[in-house]
Design an enzyme around this catalytic site. Structure first.
Site, PDB file in Angstrom:
ATOM      1  N   ASP A  36      25.586  83.616  11.082  1.00 27.80           N
ATOM      2  CA  ASP A  36      24.203  83.217  11.402  1.00 27.80           C
ATOM      3  C   ASP A  36      23.382  83.336  10.119  1.00 27.80           C
ATOM      4  O   ASP A  36      23.696  84.153   9.242  1.00 27.80           O
ATOM      5  CB  ASP A  36      23.615  84.148  12.475  1.00 27.80           C
ATOM      6  CG  ASP A  36      22.421  83.521  13.195  1.00 27.80           C
ATOM      7  OD1 ASP A  36      22.578  83.123  14.365  1.00 27.80           O
ATOM      8  OD2 ASP A  36      21.330  83.419  12.582  1.00 27.80           O
ATOM      9  N   ARG A 143      11.368  64.343  23.082  1.00 22.23           N
ATOM     10  CA  ARG A 143      12.530  64.852  22.331  1.00 22.23           C
ATOM     11  C   ARG A 143      13.074  63.742  21.426  1.00 22.23           C
ATOM     12  O   ARG A 143      14.281  63.551  21.328  1.00 22.23           O
ATOM     13  CB  ARG A 143      13.618  65.339  23.310  1.00 22.23           C
ATOM     14  CG  ARG A 143      13.271  66.619  24.044  1.00 22.23           C
ATOM     15  CD  ARG A 143      13.242  67.831  23.127  1.00 22.23           C
ATOM     16  NE  ARG A 143      12.894  69.049  23.819  1.00 22.23           N
ATOM     17  CZ  ARG A 143      11.662  69.529  23.950  1.00 22.23           C
ATOM     18  NH1 ARG A 143      10.632  68.879  23.425  1.00 22.23           N
ATOM     19  NH2 ARG A 143      11.440  70.658  24.585  1.00 22.23           N
ATOM     20  N   TYR A 146      14.949  65.185  18.212  1.00 22.44           N
ATOM     21  CA  TYR A 146      16.057  65.990  18.734  1.00 22.44           C
ATOM     22  C   TYR A 146      17.133  65.093  19.359  1.00 22.44           C
ATOM     23  O   TYR A 146      18.325  65.216  19.052  1.00 22.44           O
ATOM     24  CB  TYR A 146      15.504  66.967  19.779  1.00 22.44           C
ATOM     25  CG  TYR A 146      16.510  67.936  20.341  1.00 22.44           C
ATOM     26  CD1 TYR A 146      17.075  68.912  19.532  1.00 22.44           C
ATOM     27  CD2 TYR A 146      16.891  67.884  21.680  1.00 22.44           C
ATOM     28  CE1 TYR A 146      17.988  69.817  20.047  1.00 22.44           C
ATOM     29  CE2 TYR A 146      17.798  68.783  22.204  1.00 22.44           C
ATOM     30  CZ  TYR A 146      18.350  69.749  21.388  1.00 22.44           C
ATOM     31  OH  TYR A 146      19.249  70.641  21.897  1.00 22.44           O
ATOM     32  N   LYS A 150      21.093  64.625  18.247  1.00 26.63           N
ATOM     33  CA  LYS A 150      22.179  65.060  19.131  1.00 26.63           C
ATOM     34  C   LYS A 150      23.077  63.875  19.524  1.00 26.63           C
ATOM     35  O   LYS A 150      24.283  64.034  19.739  1.00 26.63           O
ATOM     36  CB  LYS A 150      21.620  65.779  20.355  1.00 26.63           C
ATOM     37  CG  LYS A 150      20.944  67.119  20.018  1.00 26.63           C
ATOM     38  CD  LYS A 150      21.909  68.112  19.376  1.00 26.63           C
ATOM     39  CE  LYS A 150      21.323  69.506  19.256  1.00 26.63           C
ATOM     40  NZ  LYS A 150      22.257  70.473  18.650  1.00 26.63           N
ATOM     41  N   VAL A 179      19.121  75.680  28.735  1.00 31.78           N
ATOM     42  CA  VAL A 179      19.752  76.998  28.774  1.00 31.78           C
ATOM     43  C   VAL A 179      18.704  78.050  28.403  1.00 31.78           C
ATOM     44  O   VAL A 179      17.948  77.881  27.435  1.00 31.78           O
ATOM     45  CB  VAL A 179      20.931  77.063  27.772  1.00 31.78           C
ATOM     46  CG1 VAL A 179      21.714  78.360  27.958  1.00 31.78           C
ATOM     47  CG2 VAL A 179      21.849  75.853  27.933  1.00 31.78           C
ATOM     48  N   THR A 181      17.656  80.627  26.608  1.00 33.28           N
ATOM     49  CA  THR A 181      17.993  81.345  25.372  1.00 33.28           C
ATOM     50  C   THR A 181      16.699  81.779  24.690  1.00 33.28           C
ATOM     51  O   THR A 181      15.613  81.305  25.043  1.00 33.28           O
ATOM     52  CB  THR A 181      18.779  80.426  24.413  1.00 33.28           C
ATOM     53  OG1 THR A 181      17.944  79.318  24.063  1.00 33.28           O
ATOM     54  CG2 THR A 181      20.064  79.913  25.036  1.00 33.28           C
ATOM     55  N   SER A 183      15.422  80.866  21.934  1.00 30.69           N
ATOM     56  CA  SER A 183      14.620  79.773  21.368  1.00 30.69           C
ATOM     57  C   SER A 183      13.917  78.980  22.465  1.00 30.69           C
ATOM     58  O   SER A 183      12.812  78.478  22.264  1.00 30.69           O
ATOM     59  CB  SER A 183      15.451  78.856  20.475  1.00 30.69           C
ATOM     60  OG  SER A 183      16.263  78.036  21.243  1.00 30.69           O
ATOM     61  N   ARG A 187       9.906  78.305  22.813  1.00 34.36           N
ATOM     62  CA  ARG A 187       9.260  77.011  23.087  1.00 34.36           C
ATOM     63  C   ARG A 187       8.321  77.135  24.282  1.00 34.36           C
ATOM     64  O   ARG A 187       7.231  76.583  24.289  1.00 34.36           O
ATOM     65  CB  ARG A 187      10.316  75.921  23.353  1.00 34.36           C
ATOM     66  CG  ARG A 187      11.005  75.427  22.107  1.00 34.36           C
ATOM     67  CD  ARG A 187      11.776  74.138  22.346  1.00 34.36           C
ATOM     68  NE  ARG A 187      12.952  74.293  23.177  1.00 34.36           N
ATOM     69  CZ  ARG A 187      14.081  74.879  22.786  1.00 34.36           C
ATOM     70  NH1 ARG A 187      14.183  75.379  21.581  1.00 34.36           N
ATOM     71  NH2 ARG A 187      15.118  74.969  23.604  1.00 34.36           N
ATOM     72  N   ARG A 204      13.263  70.088  35.992  1.00 38.26           N
ATOM     73  CA  ARG A 204      14.104  68.957  35.580  1.00 38.26           C
ATOM     74  C   ARG A 204      15.599  69.255  35.736  1.00 38.26           C
ATOM     75  O   ARG A 204      16.440  68.403  35.481  1.00 38.26           O
ATOM     76  CB  ARG A 204      13.751  68.499  34.164  1.00 38.26           C
ATOM     77  CG  ARG A 204      14.107  69.451  33.068  1.00 38.26           C
ATOM     78  CD  ARG A 204      13.683  68.937  31.697  1.00 38.26           C
ATOM     79  NE  ARG A 204      14.412  69.695  30.693  1.00 38.26           N
ATOM     80  CZ  ARG A 204      14.256  69.595  29.392  1.00 38.26           C
ATOM     81  NH1 ARG A 204      13.370  68.748  28.908  1.00 38.26           N
ATOM     82  NH2 ARG A 204      14.969  70.305  28.562  1.00 38.26           N
TER      83      ARG A 204
END
Ligand SMILES: NC(=O)c1ccc[n+]([C@@H]2O[C@H](COP(=O)([O-])OP(=O)(O)OC[C@H]3O[C@@H](n4cnc5c(N)ncnc54)[C@H](O)[C@@H]3O)[C@@H](O)[C@H]2O)c1
Length: 244
Positions: A36, A143, A146, A150, A179, A181, A183, A187, A204
């Protein structure tokens, strides 16, 4: 012990999905390099059996080359590092576009290029790239950058799979839904009304809940293992039904 005798490298293993996947692979007997950019986060996995840690910034090509040449052999590479940019095409800046491509796509090009020689020598290897439900499977609002990065990951994955399928290398991607997490929590916290933002993320998801990182990890373990010996070039949705 589905990953006994395998050496696995995970990027962005300090928290979230990368950490869960590193721990799951270690439990299955792999010798895992949890890497990391944030070395402090790696303290959370440092004492786990079968896990070694190393600071590695996937934006630093020289560091990637050094790290992989120091390792020798790699059997499994899980490219998990990535970032999310919010906004539509109208808000997108060249700077954000470039950063997102560097972190979400070019880093995978670099790590795969560094890991492949030892995999080719062994005529065996499994590469797993982090994509997302946002991208090639589904357009999600706000998005833009992003989703394009992806989608590129899915293309990169298929290209690598096609080029090295005869050499015993498998390359697949995974596309999680939302997920829970650290991060994602960041957000959510950055919104004016965090509770409403969390409700929106949950709404969603057809199952009415977010995924947990440990629900993504088993697919990584499967793709890393010899159970997936006949699987390559595929993008695995783990999205709680978002793309039904
Ligand atoms: N959380 C989700 O809802 C979700 C959904 C689909 C896909 N993803 C993807 O999964 C991946 C991991 O996301 P997450 O939410 O589990 O993790 P996270 O964002 O909570 O953690 C990200 C980790 O990446 C590390 N990192 C950041 N920049 C790095 C760099 N330059 N080099 C190495 N490490 C770096 C951070 O230190 C951190 O430990 C990302 O690629 C993300 O796009 C996440």
């Amino acid at each position: 012990m589905r990953l006994k005798n395998k050496i696995a490298v995970v990027t962005a293993a300090g928290q979230g999905i990368g950490k869960a996947a590193a721990l799951a692979m270690a439990r299955e007997g792999a010798q895992v390099w949890a890497t990391d950019v944030n070395a402090d986060l790696l303290a959370g996995v440092a004492d786990v059996p079968n896990v070694k840690t190393a600071a590695l910034d996937v934006l630093d090509k020289a560091a990637i080359t050094r790290f992989f040449s120091g390792l020798g052999c790699v059997d499994v590479l899980f490219n998990c590092a990535g970032c999310v940019h919010g906004g539509t095409l109208l808000e997108a800046t060249d700077r954000d576009w470039q950063f997102a491509y560097d972190l979400n796509v070019r880093s995978q090009f670099w790590t795969i290029q560094a890991a492949l020689p030892s995999m080719l020598a062994a005529r065996s290897g499994s590469i797993i790239n982090m994509a997302s439900v946002a991208g090639s499977s589904k357009g999600l609002p706000n998005r833009f950058i992003y989703g394009t990065t992806k989608a590129a990951v899915v293309g990169l994955t298929k290209a690598v799979a096609a080029d090295f399928v005869k050499e015993g290398i498998r390359c697949n991607s995974i596309s999680p839904g939302t997920v829970d997490t650290p991060s994602l929590q960041e957000r959510i916290n950055s919104q004016e009304d965090p509770e409403a933002a969390r409700r929106m993320f949950v709404a969603r998801q057809p199952m009415g809940r977010l995924a947990q990182a440990h629900e993504i990890a088993p697919v990584v373990v499967f793709l890393a293992s010899d159970e997936a010996a006949f699987v390559t070039g595929q993008n695995y949705a783990i999205d709680g039904g978002m793309t039904i």
